[in-house]
Structures are given as structure tokens and as C-alpha cells.
Design a protein around this motif. Sequence first.
Motif, PDB file in Angstrom:
ATOM      1  N   GLU A  20       4.217  -1.792  -7.828  1.00 56.90           N
ATOM      2  CA  GLU A  20       2.916  -2.176  -8.370  1.00 56.90           C
ATOM      3  C   GLU A  20       3.096  -3.043  -9.607  1.00 56.90           C
ATOM      4  N   VAL A  21       2.274  -4.072  -9.733  1.00 52.83           N
ATOM      5  CA  VAL A  21       2.256  -4.946 -10.903  1.00 52.83           C
ATOM      6  C   VAL A  21       0.830  -4.951 -11.445  1.00 52.83           C
ATOM      7  N   TYR A  22       0.694  -4.692 -12.737  1.00 53.84           N
ATOM      8  CA  TYR A  22      -0.613  -4.731 -13.385  1.00 53.84           C
ATOM      9  C   TYR A  22      -0.966  -6.174 -13.707  1.00 53.84           C
ATOM     10  N   VAL A  23      -2.075  -6.664 -13.168  1.00 51.99           N
ATOM     11  CA  VAL A  23      -2.628  -7.952 -13.573  1.00 51.99           C
ATOM     12  C   VAL A  23      -3.567  -7.690 -14.744  1.00 51.99           C
ATOM     13  N   PHE A  24      -4.484  -6.759 -14.545  1.00 54.42           N
ATOM     14  CA  PHE A  24      -5.324  -6.167 -15.577  1.00 54.42           C
ATOM     15  C   PHE A  24      -5.320  -4.671 -15.318  1.00 54.42           C
ATOM     16  N   ASP A  25      -5.882  -3.896 -16.232  1.00 52.40           N
ATOM     17  CA  ASP A  25      -5.918  -2.454 -16.015  1.00 52.40           C
ATOM     18  C   ASP A  25      -6.724  -2.115 -14.760  1.00 52.40           C
ATOM     19  N   TRP A  26      -7.742  -2.933 -14.459  1.00 53.20           N
ATOM     20  CA  TRP A  26      -8.616  -2.673 -13.318  1.00 53.20           C
ATOM     21  C   TRP A  26      -8.235  -3.475 -12.070  1.00 53.20           C
ATOM     22  N   PHE A  27      -7.167  -4.279 -12.137  1.00 55.82           N
ATOM     23  CA  PHE A  27      -6.714  -5.065 -10.987  1.00 55.82           C
ATOM     24  C   PHE A  27      -5.198  -5.052 -10.944  1.00 55.82           C
ATOM     25  N   ARG A  28      -4.670  -4.587  -9.810  1.00 54.09           N
ATOM     26  CA  ARG A  28      -3.224  -4.492  -9.647  1.00 54.09           C
ATOM     27  C   ARG A  28      -2.808  -5.067  -8.294  1.00 54.09           C
ATOM     28  N   ILE A  29      -1.568  -5.514  -8.229  1.00 55.25           N
ATOM     29  CA  ILE A  29      -0.943  -5.855  -6.957  1.00 55.25           C
ATOM     30  C   ILE A  29      -0.099  -4.640  -6.604  1.00 55.25           C
ATOM     31  N   HIS A  30      -0.460  -3.965  -5.546  1.00 53.74           N
ATOM     32  CA  HIS A  30       0.211  -2.724  -5.139  1.00 53.74           C
ATOM     33  C   HIS A  30       0.557  -2.841  -3.653  1.00 53.74           C
ATOM     34  N   PHE A  31       1.838  -2.930  -3.346  1.00 51.59           N
ATOM     35  CA  PHE A  31       2.283  -3.175  -1.973  1.00 51.59           C
ATOM     36  C   PHE A  31       2.325  -1.887  -1.157  1.00 51.59           C
ATOM     37  N   ILE A  32       1.501  -1.842  -0.113  1.00 54.94           N
ATOM     38  CA  ILE A  32       1.564  -0.756   0.868  1.00 54.94           C
ATOM     39  C   ILE A  32       1.537  -1.376   2.264  1.00 54.94           C
ATOM     40  N   GLU A  33       1.865  -0.577   3.255  1.00 56.12           N
ATOM     41  CA  GLU A  33       1.753  -0.978   4.659  1.00 56.12           C
ATOM     42  C   GLU A  33       0.992   0.101   5.403  1.00 56.12           C
ATOM     43  N   ASN A  34       0.278  -0.304   6.433  1.00 59.60           N
ATOM     44  CA  ASN A  34      -0.415   0.674   7.266  1.00 59.60           C
ATOM     45  C   ASN A  34      -0.353   0.251   8.728  1.00 59.60           C
ATOM     46  N   ASP A  35      -0.697   1.177   9.597  1.00 62.82           N
ATOM     47  CA  ASP A  35      -0.627   0.915  11.034  1.00 62.82           C
ATOM     48  C   ASP A  35      -1.742   0.025  11.541  1.00 62.82           C
ATOM     49  N   GLY A  36      -2.670  -0.308  10.668  1.00 63.98           N
ATOM     50  CA  GLY A  36      -3.693  -1.264  11.063  1.00 63.98           C
ATOM     51  C   GLY A  36      -5.026  -0.651  11.432  1.00 63.98           C
ATOM     52  N   MET A  37      -5.146   0.650  11.387  1.00 61.46           N
ATOM     53  CA  MET A  37      -6.436   1.272  11.664  1.00 61.46           C
ATOM     54  C   MET A  37      -7.237   1.379  10.381  1.00 61.46           C
ATOM     55  N   ALA A  38      -8.533   1.252  10.480  1.00 67.73           N
ATOM     56  CA  ALA A  38      -9.400   1.381   9.314  1.00 67.73           C
ATOM     57  C   ALA A  38      -9.315   2.789   8.747  1.00 67.73           C
ATOM     58  N   TRP A  39      -9.290   2.884   7.441  1.00 69.75           N
ATOM     59  CA  TRP A  39      -9.261   4.140   6.698  1.00 69.75           C
ATOM     60  C   TRP A  39      -8.065   5.029   7.047  1.00 69.75           C
ATOM     61  N   GLY A  40      -6.978   4.414   7.520  1.00 67.02           N
ATOM     62  CA  GLY A  40      -5.752   5.164   7.781  1.00 67.02           C
ATOM     63  C   GLY A  40      -5.772   6.014   9.038  1.00 67.02           C
ATOM     64  N   VAL A  41      -6.794   5.876   9.884  1.00 69.13           N
ATOM     65  CA  VAL A  41      -6.863   6.634  11.128  1.00 69.13           C
ATOM     66  C   VAL A  41      -5.798   6.100  12.085  1.00 69.13           C
ATOM     67  N   GLU A  42      -5.109   6.984  12.783  1.00 66.31           N
ATOM     68  CA  GLU A  42      -4.077   6.557  13.723  1.00 66.31           C
ATOM     69  C   GLU A  42      -4.425   7.024  15.135  1.00 66.31           C
ATOM     70  N   LEU A  43      -4.099   6.196  16.117  1.00 62.59           N
ATOM     71  CA  LEU A  43      -4.250   6.599  17.509  1.00 62.59           C
ATOM     72  C   LEU A  43      -3.002   7.369  17.917  1.00 62.59           C
ATOM     73  N   PRO A  44      -3.145   8.509  18.571  1.00 61.45           N
ATOM     74  CA  PRO A  44      -1.978   9.326  18.901  1.00 61.45           C
ATOM     75  C   PRO A  44      -1.121   8.717  20.012  1.00 61.45           C
ATOM     76  N   GLY A  45       0.146   9.121  20.031  1.00 57.11           N
ATOM     77  CA  GLY A  45       1.050   8.715  21.108  1.00 57.11           C
ATOM     78  C   GLY A  45       1.733   7.388  20.851  1.00 57.11           C
ATOM     79  N   ASN A  46       2.729   7.095  21.682  1.00 56.28           N
ATOM     80  CA  ASN A  46       3.512   5.866  21.542  1.00 56.28           C
ATOM     81  C   ASN A  46       2.715   4.616  21.871  1.00 56.28           C
TER      82      ASN A  46
END
Length: 197
Positions: free
Chosen positions: A33-59
Motif C-alpha cells: 500500500e502507498v499513501y497518496v493522501f490519508d483518504w486515498f491509497r494505492i493498495h494492491f489486491i487481486e480477486n477472482d472477479g466476482m462482485a463483493w468477493g462472492v465465488e462460484l464453487p468448483g473448478n
Amino acid sequence: MSLKKSILFVILVLVIDQVSKIYIKTNFQLDQEVYVFDWFRIHFIENDGMAWGVELPGNYGKLFLTLFRILAVGGIFWWLKDSIEKNSSKILIISISLILAGALGNIVDCVFYGVIFNDSKHEVATLFSNEPYGTWFHGEVVDMFYFPIWKGYLPEWLPIWGGQYFTFFNAIFNVADAAISVGVALLIIFNKRIFKD
């Protein structure tokens, strides 16, 4: 707006999205994470692409999601083309173009990133790595924009969430997500002007 201009606009948004993601992926470790301002940061995460972190089960859940998105993009492109042919509102065409660009941006991550990058855990990823972290259609979406504008405990008198620690705005997103959100917001805000017929 012509179809050619709309496609150029989609390509511009897509290029900005992909350049920002590739920069983050090749310069940040996961959760850095890099602070640009206290209220704005660059924070690197990755997700499976589902909205709100929901995942579809199975391969095959991720594969199904990616294929569904590709079909949806075909429908969105048809909607864009049809709207231009009917000489629809410029706001409608811009909205659809933003949604299309955002959907394409996240599809690129899902389809290609698993085979062109190595893992970002405990290291900065390498583009066109000999040891990719995934397979075709199983890449993870890169997110980086974080706006924790307010953090604190909610008042006790609030129903359900009273007394709990809360962050506004807690979502971490990318350019593609922002394009989709702005496109949908324009459709909602200018609904009566866009769909007056």
C-alpha cells in the motif's frame, strides 16, 4: 456519436485500465500500500472477479463466470451498435461504452493474467513469466484504488450495525470497475432523458 468514435473511446478506457493494472502488478507485491493522501491509497489486491468477493464453487465456477462475461460483452456491444443506429442519446452511448470498456478490462485479467504473470505473493510479479500462476480463463482481477474516507465506530443507537467499526468507503477497485460504475450511474441519473420514448 458514431460507432467508430465509440470504439475508440472503449479502447482508450481499456488501455488506461490495462496500463494501470500492469504497472501495479509489476511494481507492487500483493497487499502493498502507498499513501497518496490519508483518504486515498494505492493498495494492491487481486480477486477472482466476482462482485463483493462472492465465488462460484468448483473448478469450473471461474470458467463459467468468464464465459458468461464474454457473452454479456457481446450483448453490450449489440446494445451499443443498436443505440448508435437508432441515433439514441449521446449520454446513453457514452454510458454503454463505459460499461463495455469496464467489462472488457476485467475479462482481459480473467482470460490472460493467469498465463502471463507469475504469483504476486511475497514478490513483484513478472510480465510474461516462465512460471505463470494460473491457466487460461483463471486469472485474477487486479484492484488498486482505495478511498477509506472515514473510519470509526458507528453510534450505538444505530440498528444492526451500532457500535461496530466501520470504514467508508471500503471497496478497492480498478479503472474498469470505475468505468462500469460511472456508466451505470449515468443511466440512473439521466434515465428520463435517455429513455424518454
